[in-house]
Design a protein around this motif. Structure first.
Motif, PDB file in Angstrom:
ATOM      1  N   ASP A 181      21.588 -10.560   9.789  1.00  0.00           N
ATOM      2  CA  ASP A 181      21.192 -10.588  10.889  1.00  0.00           C
ATOM      3  C   ASP A 181      20.770  -9.159  11.381  1.00  0.00           C
ATOM      4  OD1 ASP A 181      21.549 -13.345  11.706  1.00  0.00           O
ATOM      5  OD2 ASP A 181      23.672 -12.964  12.032  1.00  0.00           O
ATOM      6  N   LEU A 182      19.977  -8.664  10.676  1.00  0.00           N
ATOM      7  CA  LEU A 182      19.397  -7.079  10.905  1.00  0.00           C
ATOM      8  C   LEU A 182      18.219  -7.270  11.920  1.00  0.00           C
ATOM      9  CD1 LEU A 182      19.879  -5.366   7.548  1.00  0.00           C
ATOM     10  CD2 LEU A 182      21.540  -5.722   9.619  1.00  0.00           C
ATOM     11  N   THR A 183      18.314  -6.376  13.041  1.00  0.00           N
ATOM     12  CA  THR A 183      17.337  -6.554  13.886  1.00  0.00           C
ATOM     13  C   THR A 183      16.596  -5.069  14.267  1.00  0.00           C
ATOM     14  OG1 THR A 183      18.918  -5.802  15.769  1.00  0.00           O
ATOM     15  CG2 THR A 183      18.716  -7.935  15.009  1.00  0.00           C
ATOM     16  N   ILE A 184      15.600  -5.070  15.260  1.00  0.00           N
ATOM     17  CA  ILE A 184      14.919  -3.838  15.769  1.00  0.00           C
ATOM     18  C   ILE A 184      16.133  -2.860  15.802  1.00  0.00           C
ATOM     19  CG2 ILE A 184      13.548  -2.630  17.377  1.00  0.00           C
ATOM     20  CD1 ILE A 184      12.045  -5.222  17.574  1.00  0.00           C
ATOM     21  N   ASP A 185      17.252  -3.385  16.246  1.00  0.00           N
ATOM     22  CA  ASP A 185      18.157  -2.214  16.959  1.00  0.00           C
ATOM     23  C   ASP A 185      19.128  -1.737  15.985  1.00  0.00           C
ATOM     24  OD1 ASP A 185      16.698  -2.117  19.470  1.00  0.00           O
ATOM     25  OD2 ASP A 185      17.905  -4.102  19.821  1.00  0.00           O
ATOM     26  N   ASN A 186      19.436  -2.591  14.983  1.00  0.00           N
ATOM     27  CA  ASN A 186      20.664  -2.184  13.950  1.00  0.00           C
ATOM     28  C   ASN A 186      20.032  -1.987  12.521  1.00  0.00           C
ATOM     29  OD1 ASN A 186      20.334  -4.879  12.633  1.00  0.00           O
ATOM     30  ND2 ASN A 186      22.179  -5.652  13.711  1.00  0.00           N
ATOM     31  N   ILE A 187      18.721  -2.189  12.284  1.00  0.00           N
ATOM     32  CA  ILE A 187      18.045  -2.197  10.823  1.00  0.00           C
ATOM     33  C   ILE A 187      18.363  -0.693  10.398  1.00  0.00           C
ATOM     34  CG2 ILE A 187      15.713  -1.922  11.720  1.00  0.00           C
ATOM     35  CD1 ILE A 187      16.933  -3.503   8.281  1.00  0.00           C
ATOM     36  N   THR A 188      18.240   0.338  11.170  1.00  0.00           N
ATOM     37  CA  THR A 188      18.565   1.643  10.708  1.00  0.00           C
ATOM     38  C   THR A 188      19.675   2.124  10.307  1.00  0.00           C
ATOM     39  OG1 THR A 188      16.656   2.274  12.512  1.00  0.00           O
ATOM     40  CG2 THR A 188      17.417   4.052  11.496  1.00  0.00           C
ATOM     41  N   GLU A 189      20.677   2.044  10.982  1.00  0.00           N
ATOM     42  CA  GLU A 189      22.109   2.155  10.705  1.00  0.00           C
ATOM     43  C   GLU A 189      22.516   1.363   9.416  1.00  0.00           C
ATOM     44  OE1 GLU A 189      25.473   0.262  13.385  1.00  0.00           O
ATOM     45  OE2 GLU A 189      23.626   0.069  14.480  1.00  0.00           O
ATOM     46  N   ASN A 190      22.106   0.208   9.397  1.00  0.00           N
ATOM     47  CA  ASN A 190      22.299  -0.400   8.112  1.00  0.00           C
ATOM     48  C   ASN A 190      21.711   0.087   6.814  1.00  0.00           C
ATOM     49  OD1 ASN A 190      24.482  -3.012   8.392  1.00  0.00           O
ATOM     50  ND2 ASN A 190      23.169  -2.759  10.369  1.00  0.00           N
ATOM     51  N   THR A 191      20.379   0.270   6.931  1.00  0.00           N
ATOM     52  CA  THR A 191      19.528   1.000   5.822  1.00  0.00           C
ATOM     53  C   THR A 191      20.321   2.319   5.402  1.00  0.00           C
ATOM     54  OG1 THR A 191      17.581  -0.062   6.842  1.00  0.00           O
ATOM     55  CG2 THR A 191      17.058   1.517   4.763  1.00  0.00           C
ATOM     56  N   VAL A 192      20.440   3.158   6.485  1.00  0.00           N
ATOM     57  CA  VAL A 192      21.150   4.447   6.288  1.00  0.00           C
ATOM     58  C   VAL A 192      22.375   4.150   5.411  1.00  0.00           C
ATOM     59  CG1 VAL A 192      22.408   6.364   7.130  1.00  0.00           C
ATOM     60  CG2 VAL A 192      19.980   5.725   8.080  1.00  0.00           C
ATOM     61  N   ARG A 193      23.034   3.163   5.737  1.00  0.00           N
ATOM     62  CA  ARG A 193      24.519   3.007   5.121  1.00  0.00           C
ATOM     63  C   ARG A 193      24.094   2.632   3.682  1.00  0.00           C
ATOM     64  NH1 ARG A 193      27.299  -1.101   8.787  1.00  0.00           N
ATOM     65  NH2 ARG A 193      27.430   0.863  10.424  1.00  0.00           N
ATOM     66  N   ILE A 194      23.381   1.692   3.645  1.00  0.00           N
ATOM     67  CA  ILE A 194      23.076   1.199   2.213  1.00  0.00           C
ATOM     68  C   ILE A 194      22.847   2.284   1.352  1.00  0.00           C
ATOM     69  CG2 ILE A 194      21.005  -0.108   2.023  1.00  0.00           C
ATOM     70  CD1 ILE A 194      22.154  -2.288   0.675  1.00  0.00           C
ATOM     71  N   ASN A 195      22.001   3.227   1.746  1.00  0.00           N
ATOM     72  CA  ASN A 195      21.466   4.378   0.973  1.00  0.00           C
ATOM     73  C   ASN A 195      22.491   5.510   0.919  1.00  0.00           C
ATOM     74  OD1 ASN A 195      19.012   3.185   0.732  1.00  0.00           O
ATOM     75  ND2 ASN A 195      17.775   4.465   2.566  1.00  0.00           N
ATOM     76  N   SER A 196      23.908   5.215   1.408  1.00  0.00           N
ATOM     77  CA  SER A 196      24.843   6.295   1.385  1.00  0.00           C
ATOM     78  C   SER A 196      25.747   6.087   0.480  1.00  0.00           C
ATOM     79  CB  SER A 196      25.431   6.654   2.615  1.00  0.00           C
ATOM     80  OG  SER A 196      24.278   6.654   3.966  1.00  0.00           O
ATOM     81  N   GLN A 197      25.379   5.347  -0.649  1.00  0.00           N
ATOM     82  CA  GLN A 197      26.579   5.147  -1.896  1.00  0.00           C
ATOM     83  C   GLN A 197      26.351   5.863  -2.933  1.00  0.00           C
ATOM     84  OE1 GLN A 197      27.107   0.608  -2.335  1.00  0.00           O
ATOM     85  NE2 GLN A 197      24.874   0.894  -1.599  1.00  0.00           N
ATOM     86  N   SER A 198      25.439   6.950  -2.978  1.00  0.00           N
ATOM     87  CA  SER A 198      25.430   7.892  -4.273  1.00  0.00           C
ATOM     88  C   SER A 198      26.475   8.920  -4.154  1.00  0.00           C
ATOM     89  CB  SER A 198      24.133   8.473  -4.317  1.00  0.00           C
ATOM     90  OG  SER A 198      23.763   9.683  -3.600  1.00  0.00           O
ATOM     91  N   ASP A 199      26.769   9.557  -5.073  1.00  0.00           N
ATOM     92  CA  ASP A 199      27.370  10.926  -4.790  1.00  0.00           C
ATOM     93  C   ASP A 199      26.608  12.207  -4.788  1.00  0.00           C
ATOM     94  OD1 ASP A 199      26.695  10.793  -7.220  1.00  0.00           O
ATOM     95  OD2 ASP A 199      28.449  10.213  -8.263  1.00  0.00           O
ATOM     96  N   ASP A 200      25.500  12.165  -4.170  1.00  0.00           N
ATOM     97  CA  ASP A 200      24.707  13.407  -4.034  1.00  0.00           C
ATOM     98  C   ASP A 200      24.436  13.432  -2.492  1.00  0.00           C
ATOM     99  OD1 ASP A 200      22.506  15.032  -3.657  1.00  0.00           O
ATOM    100  OD2 ASP A 200      21.226  14.238  -5.454  1.00  0.00           O
ATOM    101  N   PRO A 201      25.192  14.527  -1.756  1.00  0.00           N
ATOM    102  CA  PRO A 201      25.053  14.352  -0.348  1.00  0.00           C
ATOM    103  C   PRO A 201      23.770  14.831   0.152  1.00  0.00           C
ATOM    104  CG  PRO A 201      26.458  16.286  -1.333  1.00  0.00           C
ATOM    105  CD  PRO A 201      25.991  15.127  -2.538  1.00  0.00           C
ATOM    106  N   ARG A 202      22.748  15.563  -0.806  1.00  0.00           N
ATOM    107  CA  ARG A 202      21.586  15.905  -0.589  1.00  0.00           C
ATOM    108  C   ARG A 202      20.742  14.919  -0.075  1.00  0.00           C
ATOM    109  NH1 ARG A 202      18.399  19.244   2.795  1.00  0.00           N
ATOM    110  NH2 ARG A 202      16.318  19.540   1.790  1.00  0.00           N
ATOM    111  N   LEU A 203      20.861  14.052  -1.287  1.00  0.00           N
ATOM    112  CA  LEU A 203      19.842  12.797  -1.401  1.00  0.00           C
ATOM    113  C   LEU A 203      20.191  11.967  -0.348  1.00  0.00           C
ATOM    114  CD1 LEU A 203      17.745  11.046  -2.915  1.00  0.00           C
ATOM    115  CD2 LEU A 203      19.958  10.042  -3.931  1.00  0.00           C
ATOM    116  N   THR A 204      21.751  11.805   0.240  1.00  0.00           N
ATOM    117  CA  THR A 204      22.077  10.852   1.040  1.00  0.00           C
ATOM    118  C   THR A 204      21.393  11.461   2.462  1.00  0.00           C
ATOM    119  OG1 THR A 204      24.021  10.465   0.170  1.00  0.00           O
ATOM    120  CG2 THR A 204      23.961  10.126   2.429  1.00  0.00           C
ATOM    121  N   TYR A 205      21.430  12.702   2.667  1.00  0.00           N
ATOM    122  CA  TYR A 205      20.970  13.416   4.183  1.00  0.00           C
ATOM    123  C   TYR A 205      19.556  13.294   3.958  1.00  0.00           C
ATOM    124  CZ  TYR A 205      20.095  16.749   7.616  1.00  0.00           C
ATOM    125  OH  TYR A 205      19.571  17.413   8.622  1.00  0.00           O
TER     126      TYR A 205
END
Lengths: 329, 329
Positions: free
Chosen positions: B13-37
């Motif tokens: 149920d991703l929407t205009i308002d919550n797609i960003t935080e969810n995309t950021v979250r799924i992109n934050s699983q690597s162990d490279d903090p620079r890539l994540t940032y």
């Protein structure tokens, strides 16, 4: 172009702090206010991204090489930039912005890169997939407007993978379209067809987008789904998909498409359905009632949300061809 | 990847308002903090851009097709994504971020897409251009550090167009490098060479970037300049260029490279110079004193500015390999 015709103040000594306003200014010489506005926001966000990350020359070059590779792997039947947009959540976002839905209408989902204009027209009840390894199913649908009236004569594009998770266009040696069709709703707004049960599959991950997913420790899978696209003059274009409940990737779709209202179950055909649709008793049936939004409803919603978004930026807005630009008058 | 290994909360149920935080979250699983940032800021700005412009599906598709065309025109000797970055002001910005300059050091300018590693080593006084139609000139330079000490043994890449405004790599039938060379500064930090007077020229504008410039009513010209790149261990890499005063495009460079401190004049050779450098009395001479920044000075400045930039975002920062990431400890 004659340099004396340059319509901006002289630019020199550009720095981290003044490059953005100068780039925006030199991009503002066209007579297309929408282009000017889109470029202004693009340059502002691109520069803020670089400033906030302190992007290094090495990272910048890696990004340009990545984008080059994305462009170079594209062919007539492979669109890696759509894939990139999909896995960054941009596709879902743009569809949500462009096709706002009032309550009780069918929600949208991502188009993906595998829609094709090659699909054949089919009659109700025809089989759109000829994969002998697929598990057959019957799909029975209605289309209504937001007042509950049936909508006849809607053009419906339907497409799905074969049982191995590949679309027809992914086969270099394909002889013609398969796993896709176009049909029209009947006078009661109904359409039905035979297909195979969708399976989950990875998006193409042998290219640069696949490498990015791997770097991000993300899997490339989409949960099992069947795509639908609805068009009829007077109605807002609806791109959506139905997802099969219980798929292991239902809550981690690589392209963010799943919505609860689009998750469906198969049920076994009873005797009446079996007889009416010429399928075996107990065979898999999927039923869904789609609700289309009228063009006017969608345009009103878009305008309302556009105004709100630009007001949040502290700007008065006017609409040109339905799209917002700052109102500078 | 096993879906049970997905390390984020269920997404649906991703929407205009919550797609960003969810995309950021799924992109934050690597162990490279620079890539994540970097991905966090990229996705945030990309999505904000779409939300603030209310980007339409048609515009989104036009943008993806534009990027595809940019990628597809790239070859070994044509880098259209660098051009795109140049005309959007990103190249100048990234160079300014990555190579901060303390006062009194030589300012940077854009690299552009025409540097090549093919250049030949030349001795001081050699001619780097063999274009018979070029107007000959002599270039005499010194290299000092920020304390005024000469810097010997610096590797200097120099490149310029021919008299028609084209670099050697733009000729499909070229036989070898021309209009470019590599030399080293001598024990007193000096280097000198013969060249031709630079001319203004359009960046390649027969591709998608040229079309974009045209849509934006921008000319594709760069004012006359000569490129320089300096490398020596212990010194921050300097990419810069010298611009010839009075060029009609001096204040509207298509790629934003001109800085007052880099604008130079030719003067006529006097008898002493003519004799010392074996040129005619009265022939054109250009003199410039370059000042390099040490690696440590640059690293300290970068760290200071990185911290400030992230603090402005309301975040505590730590540096990893000299690049900032949010300090979440």
């Amino acid at each position: 172009m004659d340099p004396s015709k340059v319509n901006i103040p002289p630019m020199k000594d550009l720095t981290i702090d003044n490059i953005t306003e100068n780039t925006v200014r030199i991009n503002s010489q066209s007579d297309d206010p929408r282009l000017t506005y889109v470029l202004e926001r693009l340059v502002t966000h691109l520069h803020d991204f670089a400033r906030e990350t302190r992007l290094s020359t090495k990272e910048w070059m890696a990004a340009l090489q990545f984008l080059t590779a994305v462009g170079q792997i594209c062919t007539d039947v492979r669109q890696e930039f759509i894939l990139l947009s999909d896995i960054l959540g941009l596709s879902l976002l743009v569809d949500s912005i462009d096709h706002p839905k009032p309550p009780h209408s069918t929600e949208g989902s991502v188009l993906g890169p595998f829609h094709s204009h090659e699909a054949e027209d089919m009659a109700h009840g025809d089989a759109m997939s000829h994969d002998p390894n697929g598990e057959p199913c019957l799909v029975i649908c209605t289309i209504k407007d937001s007042h509950g009236n049936p909508v006849p004569d809607v053009k419906i594009d339907i497409w799905e993978t074969d049982s191995s998770g590949h679309y027809d266009v992914q086969y270099a040696d394909r002889e013609g379209p398969d796993g896709r069709c176009v049909m029209k709703s009947d006078q009661d707004g109904n359409f039905w067809f035979k297909a195979i049960k969708p399976v989950s599959y990875p998006i193409p991950h042998d290219g640069p987008v696949g490498k990015l997913l791997k770097m991000l420790h993300r899997h490339p899978f989409r949960p099992a789904h069947m795509h639908f696209m609805f068009s009829k003059p007077g109605y807002d274009h609806l791109i959506t998909a139905l997802y099969i409940r219980g798929d292991p990737y239902e809550t981690s779709d690589a392209v963010f498409g799943v919505k609860n209202s689009l998750v469906v179950d198969f049920h076994p055909a009873d005797q009446m359905v079996a007889k009416q649709y010429d399928v075996g008793v107990g065979s898999a049936v999927l039923e869904y009632d789609f609700v289309l939004v009228s063009e006017n409803e969608a345009a009103d919603l878009r305008a309302e949300k556009s105004k709100k978004a630009l007001e949040e930026l502290g700007r008065r807005v006017k609409l040109i061809d339905g799209l917002p630009v700052p109102d500078v008058d």
